[in-house]
Design a protein around this motif. Structure first.
Motif, PDB file in Angstrom:
ATOM      1  N   LYS A  60      -4.426  -3.239   0.792  1.00 37.55           N
ATOM      2  CA  LYS A  60      -4.671  -2.035  -0.144  1.00 37.55           C
ATOM      3  C   LYS A  60      -4.891  -0.608   0.568  1.00 37.55           C
ATOM      4  O   LYS A  60      -5.161  -0.894   1.777  1.00 37.55           O
ATOM      5  CB  LYS A  60      -5.973  -2.433  -0.908  1.00 37.55           C
ATOM      6  N   ARG A  61      -4.781   0.323  -0.043  1.00 36.07           N
ATOM      7  CA  ARG A  61      -5.036   1.734   0.488  1.00 36.07           C
ATOM      8  C   ARG A  61      -6.648   1.643   0.986  1.00 36.07           C
ATOM      9  O   ARG A  61      -7.450   1.244   0.199  1.00 36.07           O
ATOM     10  CB  ARG A  61      -4.910   2.750  -0.330  1.00 36.07           C
TER      11      ARG A  61
ATOM     12  N   PRO B 158       0.689  -1.287   0.205  1.00 41.37           N
ATOM     13  CA  PRO B 158       0.020   0.091  -0.151  1.00 41.37           C
ATOM     14  C   PRO B 158       0.720   1.247   0.147  1.00 41.37           C
ATOM     15  O   PRO B 158       0.484   2.333  -0.064  1.00 41.37           O
ATOM     16  CB  PRO B 158      -0.986  -0.202   1.369  1.00 41.37           C
TER      17      PRO B 158
END
Ligand SMILES: Cc1cc2nc3c(=O)[nH]c(=O)nc-3n(C[C@H](O)[C@H](O)[C@H](O)COP(=O)(O)OP(=O)(O)OC[C@H]3O[C@@H](n4cnc5c(N)ncnc54)[C@H](O)[C@@H]3O)c2cc1C
Length: 452
Positions: A406-407, A66
């Protein structure tokens, strides 16, 4: 400045220096720093600031994906900072920033003490703890972040400070669950617990029995005490030499558990699950430091993709939805889809806790697969999303930072009020946004720009 402290793109060791544990992360920073001490970290922070560069602290790179682009950023890797001190009478450890969990567990064990270590031996203590930290003892002792008693870190102005319950208290609060946005942590102090042995193991069943076994496990966890932490899981092992026989190439639904109740009481508890007739049963009394192998995580760098979510429940409908996308016959390319049982001390607000006082969800899901080629990586990523979509009716509304690869939005990671307080701390200690975390707490102005 020592020569070997900073590695630049033209240096012969550049490609080695920029590697992350997750080999799918192609890290291309402006420079890599390899400090050996807190003083080195101070020197690196000042060096970066003089050049207008940002700084991304990294322990192992387990959760490197991320981070995104590292342009204009110094990747500060703490892998050379490996000191571990155990104060047995005080039941405390002090570890430097690059220490791995296996190193702490092994140092604490001769004193009859255990740390709240992650499932994997080579996860970094600092990254794991700043994000929360769910161990095999989690339902009994809570999040690792809330066993921290002091943090030493280098701030954006290049000062080495200590944050604990008496000094820099806002920072101390933010660091315990708020991630790596506030400075470079150089050392952590935390509580150890008087545990030397656990009764732990895995019940293996064929993947085809996924729904039946997960339902039985889900029913079972309703009645287990906090001394038992367990996981229901699909595993599809690739046929590679790394995986020992008889697991190599096999597909299973498993129940993994670690219990502090001893063999007899745990055997009594396990009887309904054993009555299902597992094809393999590895439960045994083991030294607590051997828990690092229970989850069968890869113990060296690998390329992979994964992501998680917190579930408010894992009822029959959720199990059916999961079996449909990840069970036998689903065509899932995922190596693992696990559901960890939360609750117990994980679900209670720890007294004097930091930014993550508890886990807001009864079950923690994490799905991942290997990505040795870009095509396999794309297939794994797409399938992780399929699993998340299938389970979305049971989404708790929050995400666990350590299982987010993930972000994610700040309010999903921390809750809205906590996120706002973290932003206030960030604005105070790092107003120029020097430090880049994989899951950043953004300055209020930057967040407003993103929202616009
Ligand atoms: C195989 C595997 C097993 C796992 N098992 C568990 C588990 O059992 N329980 C659990 O809770 N999580 C688990 N995780 C998730 C793990 O906790 C996160 O990936 C965590 O971020 C790893 O920390 P790290 O330092 O090793 O990784 P890194 O990628 O090096 O660090 C992650 C982030 O932490 C911050 N950080 C690291 N070091 C510093 C520092 N010195 N100063 C400031 N910030 C810093 C940075 O923001 C960095 O981007 C697992 C992950 C994997 C891949």
């Amino acid at each position: 400045m020592k020569n070997e402290l900073i590695v630049l793109p033209h240096d012969p060791n550049w490609n080695q220096a920029r590697l992350a544990w997750n080999l799918s992360a192609d890290q291309q920073p402006a420079a890599v720093a390899l400090p050996e001490s807190a003083d080195d970290v101070v020197a690196v922070v000042r060096w970066a600031r003089e050049r207008g560069l940002r700084i991304a602290p990294q322990g192992t790179g387990h959760n490197a994906l991320p981070l995104g682009s590292l342009a204009h950023t110094v990747l500060l890797k703490t892998e050379r900072m490996r000191g571990v001190e155990i104060d047995a009478p005080a039941q405390r450890a002090r570890v430097e920033a690059g220490v791995l969990w296996a190193e702490v567990s092994e140092a604490a064990a001769p004193h009859g003490l255990a740390a709240l270590a992650g499932s994997s031996p080579d996860v970094g203590v600092v990254g794991y703890t700043l994000g929360g930290g769910v161990s095999w003892l989690a339902r009994r002792y809570g999040l690792a972040a809330n066993s921290v008693t002091a943090v030493e870190l280098v701030t954006a102005d290049g000062e080495l400070v200590r944050a604990d319950a008496q000094q820099n208290t806002d920072l101390f609060w933010a660091l315990r669950g708020g991630g790596g946005s506030f400075g470079v942590v150089t050392a952590l102090e935390f509580e150890l617990y008087p545990v030397s042995e656990v009764y732990a193991g895995v019940l293996f069943f064929p993947l085809e029995r996924g729904a039946e076994v997960l339902r039985a496990w889900r029913h079972w966890v309703d009645n287990v005490p906090d001394e038992v932490t367990s996981v229901g899981r699909f595993l599809q092992f690739p046929p590679i030499p790394d995986i020992p026989e008889p697991l190599r190439g096999g597909s299973f639904v498993v129940v993994e558990a670690a219990s502090l109740l001893g063999k007899d009481s745990t055997d009594a508890l396990l009887s309904p699950l054993r009555a299902l007739g597992p094809q393999m049963d590895t439960f045994a009394t083991i030294p607590v430091e051997k828990l690092k192998h229970l989850h069968m995580d890869p113990e060296h760098p690998v390329p992979g993709h994964g992501d998680g979510m917190l579930l408010s429940d894992f009822n029959d409908a959720a199990i059916d939805a999961l079996v449909h996308v990840a069970g036998a016959g689903s065509g899932s390319p995922l190596l693992t889809v696990e559901v960890r049982h939360g609750g117990g001390a994980l679900g209670r607000h720890a007294p004097g806790a930091g930014a993550l006082p508890s886990i807001d969800g009864q079950f923690l899901m994490f799905a991942a697969g290997m990505a040795p080629t870009p095509e396999m990586g794309a297939a794994v990523k797409a399938h992780v999303e399929l699993v998340q979509n299938a389970l979305s009716p049971w989404d708790s509304g929050r995400t666990y930072l350590n299982f987010a690869e993930k972000r994610e939005r700040g309010d999903r990671l921390f809750g809205e009020l906590t996120y706002r307080r973290l932003q206030t701390v960030k604005a105070t200690v790092d107003p120029d946004d020097v430090f880049r975390s994989n899951h950043p707490v953004r300055l209020p102005a930057a967040e407003a720009r993103r929202a616009a």
